[in-house]
Design a protein around this motif. Structure first.
Motif, short mmCIF file in Angstrom:
data_model
loop_
_atom_site.label_atom_id
_atom_site.label_comp_id
_atom_site.label_asym_id
_atom_site.label_seq_id
_atom_site.Cartn_x
_atom_site.Cartn_y
_atom_site.Cartn_z
N ARG A 13 -8.16 -8.16 1.14
CA ARG A 13 -8.06 -7.85 -0.29
C ARG A 13 -9.26 -8.41 -1.06
O ARG A 13 -9.81 -7.75 -1.93
N TRP A 24 -6.40 -1.83 -7.48
CA TRP A 24 -6.12 -0.92 -6.37
C TRP A 24 -6.47 -1.49 -5.00
O TRP A 24 -6.29 -0.83 -3.98
N LEU A 27 -3.70 -1.46 -2.02
CA LEU A 27 -3.31 -0.29 -1.23
C LEU A 27 -3.96 -0.25 0.16
O LEU A 27 -3.26 -0.20 1.16
N VAL A 30 -2.64 -3.18 2.26
CA VAL A 30 -1.30 -2.97 2.82
C VAL A 30 -1.39 -2.09 4.06
O VAL A 30 -0.78 -2.38 5.10
N LEU A 31 -2.16 -1.03 3.99
CA LEU A 31 -2.33 -0.14 5.14
C LEU A 31 -2.98 -0.88 6.32
O LEU A 31 -2.58 -0.69 7.47
N GLY A 65 3.76 1.71 6.41
CA GLY A 65 2.65 1.29 5.56
C GLY A 65 2.31 2.33 4.50
O GLY A 65 2.06 1.99 3.34
N ALA A 69 2.63 1.82 0.51
CA ALA A 69 1.49 2.10 -0.37
C ALA A 69 1.88 3.11 -1.45
O ALA A 69 1.49 2.97 -2.62
N THR A 73 1.86 2.47 -5.47
CA THR A 73 1.17 3.39 -6.38
C THR A 73 2.11 3.88 -7.47
O THR A 73 1.75 3.90 -8.65
#
Length: 149
Positions: A13, A24, A27, A30-31, A65, A69, A73
């Motif tokens: 991150r 953002w 996202l 997380v993936l 995942g 995400a 969002t």
């Protein structure tokens, strides 16, 4: 799961904040975290069965995942609107249902292909036999000690 945050989530991150901004960066992070979980579980499954990967467990984590995400969002997009509370309630039910359906669909086949249930049974019997043997040795030693020299 607590090991992933300091070892993977935070560094990824931090690196992505420069590219996509603070809002953002979560996202792709997380993936990335779910991709790491997918690979770790496939590796564990390989070590259990020593068979070629079917990637079903990886699909579970990658799909999960993507779903997380999408939830993040939607949560960010609806923040401050009247739909925010509804999303919170609906997303809990949807995520629980998603995990259950995907878990029953994707987890059993690789476990059954690798005879995990049979192997677990054999290992349990081995442990029970070991404990029985250890118990017999301890009883023998205690009898010898009780009978004296």
């Amino acid at each position: 799961m607590s090991i992933l945050c300091p070892s993977m989530y935070d560094p990824v991150r931090s690196a992505l904040v420069c590219l996509v901004g603070r809002q953002w960066a979560a996202l792709p992070t997380v993936l990335t975290g779910f991709a790491a979980l997918a690979l770790m579980h496939e590796l564990m499954l390989y070590h259990i069965g020593r068979k070629e990967a079917a990637w079903a467990i990886a699909r579970f984590f990658l799909l999960h995942g993507v779903a997380v995400a999408a939830k993040v969002t939607a949560k960010k997009a609806l923040r401050g609107t009247r739909w925010q509370r509804l999303l919170a309630k609906v997303s809990r039910v949807l995520m629980a249902g998603f995990v259950v359906v995907m878990g029953f669909w994707l987890f059993p086949p690789p476990l059954l292909q690798r005879d995990v249930v049979a192997k677990a049974g054999r290992e349990t019997i081995t442990v029970v036999e070991f404990v029985k043997g250890l118990w017999n040795i301890l009883r023998f030693i205690s009898r010898k000690l009780a009978s004296g020299p």
